[in-house]
Design a protein around this motif. Structure first.
Motif, mmCIF file in Angstrom:
data_model
loop_
_atom_site.group_PDB
_atom_site.id
_atom_site.type_symbol
_atom_site.label_atom_id
_atom_site.label_comp_id
_atom_site.label_asym_id
_atom_site.label_seq_id
_atom_site.Cartn_x
_atom_site.Cartn_y
_atom_site.Cartn_z
ATOM 1 N N GLU A 183 46.994 38.946 26.649
ATOM 2 C CA GLU A 183 45.913 39.901 26.898
ATOM 3 C C GLU A 183 45.411 39.801 28.330
ATOM 4 O OE1 GLU A 183 42.910 39.181 23.998
ATOM 5 O OE2 GLU A 183 44.048 40.071 22.349
ATOM 6 N N ALA A 186 48.016 41.083 30.736
ATOM 7 C CA ALA A 186 48.057 42.549 30.704
ATOM 8 C C ALA A 186 46.905 43.135 31.516
ATOM 9 C CB ALA A 186 47.997 43.043 29.265
ATOM 10 N N GLU A 187 45.721 42.528 31.403
ATOM 11 C CA GLU A 187 44.562 42.999 32.173
ATOM 12 C C GLU A 187 44.792 42.819 33.671
ATOM 13 O OE1 GLU A 187 41.157 40.929 30.735
ATOM 14 O OE2 GLU A 187 41.234 41.830 28.739
ATOM 15 N N THR A 189 47.699 42.572 35.155
ATOM 16 C CA THR A 189 48.785 43.460 35.572
ATOM 17 C C THR A 189 48.276 44.881 35.763
ATOM 18 O OG1 THR A 189 50.403 42.088 34.399
ATOM 19 C CG2 THR A 189 51.071 44.322 34.964
ATOM 20 N N ALA A 190 47.403 45.334 34.846
ATOM 21 C CA ALA A 190 46.811 46.669 34.983
ATOM 22 C C ALA A 190 45.963 46.748 36.249
ATOM 23 C CB ALA A 190 45.964 46.999 33.752
ATOM 24 N N GLU A 191 45.222 45.679 36.522
ATOM 25 C CA GLU A 191 44.420 45.635 37.743
ATOM 26 C C GLU A 191 45.315 45.662 38.977
ATOM 27 O OE1 GLU A 191 41.070 45.197 40.317
ATOM 28 O OE2 GLU A 191 41.336 45.922 38.269
ATOM 29 N N THR A 193 48.322 46.972 39.202
ATOM 30 C CA THR A 193 48.864 48.336 39.325
ATOM 31 C C THR A 193 47.850 49.266 39.961
ATOM 32 O OG1 THR A 193 50.264 48.008 37.377
ATOM 33 C CG2 THR A 193 49.833 50.279 38.042
ATOM 34 N N ALA A 194 46.584 49.149 39.524
ATOM 35 C CA ALA A 194 45.525 49.991 40.092
ATOM 36 C C ALA A 194 45.310 49.683 41.565
ATOM 37 C CB ALA A 194 44.223 49.780 39.312
ATOM 38 N N LYS A 197 48.071 51.229 43.657
ATOM 39 C CA LYS A 197 47.866 52.666 43.844
ATOM 40 C C LYS A 197 46.781 52.915 44.879
ATOM 41 C CE LYS A 197 49.456 54.291 39.326
ATOM 42 N NZ LYS A 197 49.069 54.976 38.058
#
Length: 404
Positions: A183, A186-187, A189-191, A193-194, A197
């Motif tokens: 978990e 994943a958090e 990794t999402a951060e 990715t953001a 960008k």
């Protein structure tokens, strides 16, 4: 006192028994199914390559199937068996495995070992991913380009075999810890990715929408340079100075030249300065490597650089411009490549030097946060994984019972 500590005190206060894998399991090779045998429905199957790419530690459903006619010739893993891939391109991945927890038997491809045992399957799979197992496995690996462990050799692996109630409690703890780690990863990794960008947005804005910039062809910034052509007879598979071809550019070299040849060509012909940006002109066009100044030689027209004056354009600024992939590749026959004339005509936005320094400082901070493994979010993700591995290995380490 934790439940695990209570179980240790109650069931094995004198230590845990260590056994050969062959004492608690039977090990057979997988079958002979291949990717071409896959069907959209039918008998569930596991291909060894999927263990690296599709499966986690445990599975009760498959991603692929085979027909009944192919299935009749296969070998099967039963519920709770371990399916282990025994070949890989690298030593780290060989012997990666998945515990099959499905109710029905599953067909298994070749290049695997099917381990049928009498222990907790989740405990076994956690152990097979531990550092303790990896150390033993490494002694069994053979091969060069393809790493392999002979399934029968696995029988000599030593594993700790605590009582089943202890195995269940260890599994419960590791399941919880695995879920929490996944978990958090994943958090992060999402951060990441953001942030990437966001980084790309500001990079493009700073470089492409800067009113202080003028569009200048790279040919006006400096000449396109390359090393002298090295003939195959001048290279060897080992030697003094690495020789990078387009296939090994940015990777480990597989060819070398002598110190004598290197020094002669370096002094006589073009050679990059430390910090220059080497560009791939064929293969993956526009891939960039920052030259670290260590002795190395590069494959003539396939790997080139702009011999620029940093009092006009900073190398680090060029590095960020090259990320925009401004290249217009020409097609020579069936192969695309970046010819020198294309590079000379390629235009990039060039502001005054002070503005370049400001842009580089901003983008360097973003780059560290997004890409630097020694700091930023990638480091946090790696730290989480290392912490998980540390506690997993600690839980799977026991005092060995001593013979009376």
């Amino acid at each position: 006192m934790s439940k695990l500590e209570e179980l240790i005190q109650e069931l094995c206060s004198n230590g845990v028994e260590y056994k050969k894998l062959g004492e608690v399991a039977t090990i057979i090779r997988g079958g002979n199914l291949q990717k071409k045998d896959f069907t959209e429905a039918g008998i569930p199957c596991i291909h060894y390559g999927q263990i690296y790419t599709k499966y986690g530690l445990f599975a009760d459903n498959t991603f692929t199937f085979i027909s009944e006619s192919v299935a009749s010739k296969q070998k099967y893993a039963k519920s709770n068996d371990i399916v282990m891939a025994v070949t890989s391109e690298n030593i780290e991945d060989v012997c990666k495995c998945v515990a099959w927890l499905g109710e029905e038997p599953v067909a298994v491809s070749g290049h695997t070992a099917i381990i049928h045992h009498n222990q907790n399957p989740r405990y076994m799979c956690y152990y097979f991913h531990s550092t303790h197992f990896q150390v033993q496995k490494n002694r069994l690996v053979h091969g060069t380009k393809v790493m392999e462990v002979t399934p029968s050799k696995l029988a000599d692996i030593t594993i700790p075999v605590p009582p089943l109630p202890m195995q269940e409690e260890i599994v419960r703890i590791l399941d919880n810890f695995t879920e929490l780690t996944a978990e958090l990863t994943a958090e992060l990794t999402a951060e990441l990715t953001a942030r990437k960008k966001q980084y790309e947005y500001y990079r493009n804005k700073l470089l492409l929408n800067n009113p202080k910039s003028a569009q200048i062809p790279l040919g006006e910034i400096g000449s396109v340079s390359m090393c002298k052509r090295i003939m195959k007879a001048e290279t060897s598979t080992s030697g003094d100075v690495p020789f990078y071809k387009i296939g090994t550019f940015g990777k480990e070299p597989d060819a070398f030249i002598s110190e004598e040849t290197f020094e002669k060509y370096k002094k006589t012909y073009s050679y990059p300065k430390k910090g220059d940006l080497l560009i791939s002109a064929s293969g993956t066009i526009g891939r960039v490597v920052v030259f670290d100044g260590k002795p190395a030689y590069f494959q003539d027209s396939n790997i080139v650089w702009i011999d620029n004056d940093e009092s006009l354009v900073l190398n680090r600024y060029l590095y960020y411009c090259y990320q925009l992939q401004p290249w217009q590749a020409a097609t020579g026959g069936t192969i695309s490549r970046l010819y020198n004339d294309n590079i000379r005509k390629t235009k990039i936005p060039v502001p005054p030097l002070k503005e370049q320094e400001r842009i580089v400082a901003i983008l360097d901070r973003f780059d560290t946060l997004c890409n630097d493994i020694s700091g930023g979010l990638p480091a946090e993700i790696e730290a989480q994984q290392k912490q998980y591995e540390y506690y997993r290995d600690k839980l799977l380490t026991f005092k060995e019972v001593q013979d009376a």
